[in-house]
Design a protein around this motif. Structure first.
Motif, PDB file in Angstrom:
ATOM      1  N   ALA A   1      14.713  44.962  45.900  1.00  0.00           N
ATOM      2  CA  ALA A   1      15.481  44.255  46.248  1.00  0.00           C
ATOM      3  C   ALA A   1      16.133  43.222  45.130  1.00  0.00           C
ATOM      4  N   VAL A   2      16.244  43.667  44.059  1.00  0.00           N
ATOM      5  CA  VAL A   2      16.308  43.152  42.897  1.00  0.00           C
ATOM      6  C   VAL A   2      17.842  44.226  42.701  1.00  0.00           C
ATOM      7  N   ALA A   3      17.999  45.274  43.222  1.00  0.00           N
ATOM      8  CA  ALA A   3      19.010  45.940  42.886  1.00  0.00           C
ATOM      9  C   ALA A   3      20.343  46.345  44.366  1.00  0.00           C
ATOM     10  N   MET A   4      19.609  45.121  45.041  1.00  0.00           N
ATOM     11  CA  MET A   4      20.014  45.221  45.908  1.00  0.00           C
ATOM     12  C   MET A   4      20.887  43.192  45.756  1.00  0.00           C
ATOM     13  N   ALA A   5      19.972  42.577  44.888  1.00  0.00           N
ATOM     14  CA  ALA A   5      21.203  41.196  45.127  1.00  0.00           C
ATOM     15  C   ALA A   5      21.975  41.343  43.544  1.00  0.00           C
ATOM     16  N   ALA A   6      21.441  42.207  43.027  1.00  0.00           N
ATOM     17  CA  ALA A   6      22.999  42.549  41.291  1.00  0.00           C
ATOM     18  C   ALA A   6      23.783  43.106  41.812  1.00  0.00           C
ATOM     19  N   VAL A   7      23.879  44.288  43.002  1.00  0.00           N
ATOM     20  CA  VAL A   7      25.029  44.716  43.193  1.00  0.00           C
ATOM     21  C   VAL A   7      25.623  43.595  44.118  1.00  0.00           C
ATOM     22  N   ALA A   8      25.360  42.806  45.362  1.00  0.00           N
ATOM     23  CA  ALA A   8      25.997  41.594  45.537  1.00  0.00           C
ATOM     24  C   ALA A   8      26.134  40.315  45.024  1.00  0.00           C
ATOM     25  N   LEU A   9      25.657  40.138  44.059  1.00  0.00           N
ATOM     26  CA  LEU A   9      26.297  39.440  43.230  1.00  0.00           C
ATOM     27  C   LEU A   9      27.871  39.677  42.818  1.00  0.00           C
ATOM     28  N   VAL A  10      27.466  40.828  41.819  1.00  0.00           N
ATOM     29  CA  VAL A  10      28.918  41.621  41.686  1.00  0.00           C
ATOM     30  C   VAL A  10      30.435  42.046  41.754  1.00  0.00           C
ATOM     31  N   LEU A  11      29.738  42.401  42.883  1.00  0.00           N
ATOM     32  CA  LEU A  11      30.862  42.810  44.570  1.00  0.00           C
ATOM     33  C   LEU A  11      31.479  41.380  44.716  1.00  0.00           C
ATOM     34  N   THR A  12      30.796  40.255  44.708  1.00  0.00           N
ATOM     35  CA  THR A  12      31.183  38.713  45.658  1.00  0.00           C
ATOM     36  C   THR A  12      31.802  38.247  44.441  1.00  0.00           C
ATOM     37  N   ILE A  13      31.466  38.182  43.098  1.00  0.00           N
ATOM     38  CA  ILE A  13      31.674  36.924  42.161  1.00  0.00           C
ATOM     39  C   ILE A  13      33.085  38.240  41.967  1.00  0.00           C
ATOM     40  N   ALA A  14      32.896  39.855  41.906  1.00  0.00           N
ATOM     41  CA  ALA A  14      34.549  40.612  41.790  1.00  0.00           C
ATOM     42  C   ALA A  14      35.606  40.355  42.469  1.00  0.00           C
ATOM     43  N   CYS A  15      35.292  40.076  43.782  1.00  0.00           N
ATOM     44  CA  CYS A  15      36.397  40.111  45.009  1.00  0.00           C
ATOM     45  C   CYS A  15      36.705  38.610  44.566  1.00  0.00           C
ATOM     46  N   SER A  16      35.620  37.913  44.205  1.00  0.00           N
ATOM     47  CA  SER A  16      35.958  35.968  44.634  1.00  0.00           C
ATOM     48  C   SER A  16      36.846  36.540  43.892  1.00  0.00           C
ATOM     49  N   ARG A  17      37.835  36.777  42.935  1.00  0.00           N
ATOM     50  CA  ARG A  17      38.922  36.794  41.807  1.00  0.00           C
ATOM     51  C   ARG A  17      39.612  37.056  42.823  1.00  0.00           C
ATOM     52  N   VAL A  18      39.673  37.760  43.464  1.00  0.00           N
ATOM     53  CA  VAL A  18      41.322  38.176  44.112  1.00  0.00           C
ATOM     54  C   VAL A  18      41.010  37.361  44.903  1.00  0.00           C
ATOM     55  N   PHE A  19      40.682  37.176  45.628  1.00  0.00           N
ATOM     56  CA  PHE A  19      40.573  35.638  47.063  1.00  0.00           C
ATOM     57  C   PHE A  19      40.884  34.823  46.599  1.00  0.00           C
ATOM     58  N   LEU A  20      41.010  34.515  44.986  1.00  0.00           N
ATOM     59  CA  LEU A  20      41.355  33.288  44.965  1.00  0.00           C
ATOM     60  C   LEU A  20      42.754  33.224  44.021  1.00  0.00           C
ATOM     61  N   ARG A  21      42.648  34.584  44.042  1.00  0.00           N
ATOM     62  CA  ARG A  21      44.360  34.921  43.294  1.00  0.00           C
ATOM     63  C   ARG A  21      44.350  34.411  41.477  1.00  0.00           C
ATOM     64  N   VAL A  22      43.093  34.400  41.527  1.00  0.00           N
ATOM     65  CA  VAL A  22      43.339  33.967  40.014  1.00  0.00           C
ATOM     66  C   VAL A  22      43.408  35.583  39.636  1.00  0.00           C
ATOM     67  N   HIS A  23      43.579  36.964  39.635  1.00  0.00           N
ATOM     68  CA  HIS A  23      43.256  38.042  39.305  1.00  0.00           C
ATOM     69  C   HIS A  23      44.167  39.131  40.216  1.00  0.00           C
ATOM     70  N   PHE A  24      44.297  39.822  39.940  1.00  0.00           N
ATOM     71  CA  PHE A  24      44.976  40.965  40.991  1.00  0.00           C
ATOM     72  C   PHE A  24      44.058  42.450  41.671  1.00  0.00           C
ATOM     73  N   ALA A  25      44.014  42.684  42.247  1.00  0.00           N
ATOM     74  CA  ALA A  25      43.053  43.655  42.756  1.00  0.00           C
ATOM     75  C   ALA A  25      42.816  44.691  41.327  1.00  0.00           C
ATOM     76  N   SER A  26      43.748  45.089  40.627  1.00  0.00           N
ATOM     77  CA  SER A  26      43.569  46.052  39.635  1.00  0.00           C
ATOM     78  C   SER A  26      43.145  45.301  37.972  1.00  0.00           C
ATOM     79  N   ASP A  27      43.021  43.667  37.856  1.00  0.00           N
ATOM     80  CA  ASP A  27      42.729  43.624  37.189  1.00  0.00           C
ATOM     81  C   ASP A  27      40.808  43.051  37.418  1.00  0.00           C
ATOM     82  N   VAL A  28      40.359  43.471  38.822  1.00  0.00           N
ATOM     83  CA  VAL A  28      39.269  43.475  39.054  1.00  0.00           C
ATOM     84  C   VAL A  28      38.195  44.786  39.125  1.00  0.00           C
ATOM     85  N   ALA A  29      38.943  45.848  39.502  1.00  0.00           N
ATOM     86  CA  ALA A  29      39.270  46.993  39.922  1.00  0.00           C
ATOM     87  C   ALA A  29      38.541  47.340  37.468  1.00  0.00           C
TER      88      ALA A  29
END
Length: 277
Positions: free
Chosen positions: A218-246
């Motif tokens: 359960a903790v692993a799933m929550a950690a993965v969800a948080l990291v990926l959501t925060i990372a992708c949010s930066r691209v969706f909000l267009r404050v970072h390029f996708a390569s910045d997030v990668a």
């Protein structure tokens, strides 16, 4: 547009059109994989470390591991930056980054952007600083002093490493028309992304060390969800390029690996000492 970049840009535009669906599917797959991985590994708990006078030499080994890893990551990034300046294809990735950002801006619903605008704050430096202080105090009160020191060094190290990497690459942030205040500073790699990777990845490591086995998935799933959501949010909000997030994911994962490996090494040497006589 350069002819060589056309296929890459077309793929980025297609991805941008379906970015929200790709994010949702990728998030579910990653969470399922992390939960299944924990269930299959049946990892044993590492032995708890007693807090005593002998922690000093153990902490010295921990600090040595962190310092070596930090230098290796920074040195490698500097070398990649020098090489990247000599590769003309770097322009192609810039065009693809912009095409992806433009397509996501046109096809992402406003309600999704508002949700990402809230969730992205889970990776804010202030949020991670408060989390870091709370977890450090809790670990110290539980007499997990080595883990407390390792946790603090992990977060502090990334807080130093990411700005240094930004200075190495000096990439400007994306231009957008969202009506928000422009964010100062360089773009590559994403600080929110690397910070989330290190903070929530370390929380997963601490959970595996300290919590019963039934909580690991359960903790692993929550950690993965948080990291990926925060990372992708930066691209969706267009404050970072996708390569910045990668790059943020990679740099954060590299530093996280150094931190976990250093803690494991220090813990092993600490627990092995009584048997050496």
């Amino acid at each position: 547009m350069e002819a060589e970049a056309a296929p890459l840009v077309s793929a980025a535009q297609l991805l941008g059109q379906h970015a929200l669906a790709v994010f949702a599917i990728g998030l579910l797959v990653a969470m399922a994989a992390s939960g299944l991985g924990c269930a299959l590994l049946h990892r044993r708990h590492a032995r708890r470390i007693d807090a005593g006078d002998a922690i000093a030499p153990t902490l010295a080994r921990l600090l040595a591991g962190y310092a070596i890893g930090f230098a290796l990551i920074l040195g490698t990034a500097s070398l990649v930056a020098v090489i990247g300046q000599q590769i003309s294809s770097g322009r192609h990735w810039g065009l693809a980054d912009q095409a992806l950002a433009d397509a996501m801006g046109r096809h992402t619903p406003a309600v999704a952007l508002r949700a990402f605008g809230v969730l992205t704050h889970l990776g804010d430096p202030l949020m991670l600083a408060v989390l870091g202080a709370a977890v450090a105090v809790l670990l110290w009160l539980r007499r997990e002093r080595l883990l407390s020191a390792g946790w603090i060094i992990a977060l502090a190290g990334n807080a130093i490493l990411n700005p240094l990497l930004k200075q190495v690459f000096e990439r400007v942030r994306p231009l957008h028309d969202l009506g928000t205040t422009p964010i100062a500073g360089y773009s590559f790699p994403s600080g929110h992304t690397s910070g989330a990777m290190v903070a929530y990845g370390m929380l997963l490591y601490l959970a595996i060390r300290l919590l019963p086995l039934r909580w690991h998935a359960a903790v692993a799933m929550a950690a993965v969800a948080l990291v990926l959501t925060i990372a992708c949010s930066r691209v969706f909000l267009r404050v970072h390029f996708a390569s910045d997030v990668a790059a943020g994911l990679l740099s954060g994962l590299s530093w996280l690996g150094v931190c976990v490996a250093s803690l494991q090494f220090a813990s092993h040497r600490r627990t092995a000492q009584p048997n050496a006589h």
